[in-house]
Design a protein around this motif. Structure first.
Motif, PDB file in Angstrom:
ATOM      1  N   TRP A   1       1.019  -1.351  -0.046  1.00  0.00           N
ATOM      2  CA  TRP A   1      -0.184   0.076   0.027  1.00  0.00           C
ATOM      3  C   TRP A   1       0.893   1.369   0.369  1.00  0.00           C
ATOM      4  CZ3 TRP A   1       0.385   2.990   4.548  1.00  0.00           C
ATOM      5  CH2 TRP A   1       0.577   2.083   5.275  1.00  0.00           C
TER       6      TRP A   1
ATOM      7  N   ASP B   1      -6.212  -3.090   2.904  1.00  0.00           N
ATOM      8  CA  ASP B   1      -6.104  -2.395   3.941  1.00  0.00           C
ATOM      9  C   ASP B   1      -4.656  -1.685   4.071  1.00  0.00           C
ATOM     10  OD1 ASP B   1      -6.564  -1.868   6.847  1.00  0.00           O
ATOM     11  OD2 ASP B   1      -4.874  -3.373   7.412  1.00  0.00           O
TER      12      ASP B   1
ATOM     13  N   GLY C   1      -4.936  -0.350   9.216  1.00  0.00           N
ATOM     14  CA  GLY C   1      -6.691   0.210   9.151  1.00  0.00           C
ATOM     15  C   GLY C   1      -6.816   0.368   8.372  1.00  0.00           C
ATOM     16  N   GLU C   2      -6.561   1.589   7.433  1.00  0.00           N
ATOM     17  CA  GLU C   2      -7.702   2.479   6.786  1.00  0.00           C
ATOM     18  C   GLU C   2      -7.529   1.377   4.870  1.00  0.00           C
ATOM     19  OE1 GLU C   2      -7.065   6.782   7.633  1.00  0.00           O
ATOM     20  OE2 GLU C   2      -4.592   5.397   7.645  1.00  0.00           O
ATOM     21  N   GLU C   3      -8.513   1.851   4.371  1.00  0.00           N
ATOM     22  CA  GLU C   3      -8.655   1.601   2.829  1.00  0.00           C
ATOM     23  C   GLU C   3      -7.904   2.843   1.786  1.00  0.00           C
ATOM     24  OE1 GLU C   3     -12.513   2.378   2.502  1.00  0.00           O
ATOM     25  OE2 GLU C   3     -13.059  -0.662   2.451  1.00  0.00           O
TER      26      GLU C   3
END
Length: 182
Positions: free
Chosen positions: A101, A165, A168-170
């Protein structure tokens, strides 16, 4: 939009780097991601320290604690030699967070300069630099709901991959194919 160019951090820009930092502290107070894409500027005690850290971070042998080599660039407006943003180019994403991410790049636009298309132009100018490093598939991400970043990515050829993920955030993942001829 005024013409900008990407430049390596240098002592010539030390005062403006520090003003950039101060503006983020004042205008983005309370935003936990206020320094995202700034290469740890919030943790430095001077612009000179940050410039030195950025230079050291360009080399694999200087990267510790899970860091990967990267080049940081100042987005400088030609008309008045003012920094309007920062953008980094990670040499690779062979890293659990970056490959999932984090992506090849992070960027930040000075609060007083947002909404003028600078991020789009910063990313456009960064892509050939990525190609010169041999990166052909460029991963770039943004939080779900960050429409400004998503528009920047799409305008530069980003193709949506999936939502993951990110601590904890999209996070939305996009891939940009880089033409090695450009």
């Amino acid at each position: 939009m005024d013409i900008i160019e990407l430049k390596a951090p240098s002592p010539e820009y030390a005062a403006d780097i520090w003003q950039f930092r101060q503006e983020i502290l004042e205008k983005d107070a309370g935003n936990k991601d206020q320094f995202a894409g700034c290469g740890g500027l919030e943790n430095c005690t001077s612009a000179e320290e940050w410039i030195e850290r950025m230079k050291l971070g360009e080399s694999e042998e200087n990267c510790k604690d899970g860091k990967v080599p990267s080049h940081m660039y100042l987005a400088v407006r030609k008309a008045d030699n003012r920094i309007v943003g920062l953008i980094d180019l990670r040499h690779h994403i062979n890293h659990p967070i970056l490959g999932t991410w984090g992506g090849h790049s992070g960027y930040s636009v000075r609060p007083s300069e947002r909404g003028h298309g600078y991020a789009k132009e910063m990313l456009r100018q960064l892509l050939p630099k990525a190609g010169a490093l041999g990166i052909q598939k460029f991963l770039i991400t943004c939080k779900v709901g960050n429409l400004a970043s998503e528009k920047t990515i799409l305008a530069n050829g980003g193709v949506f991959d999936k939502i993951v993920d990110g601590n904890g955030e999209e996070i939305k993942r996009f891939w940009i194919t880089i033409d090695p001829e450009k």
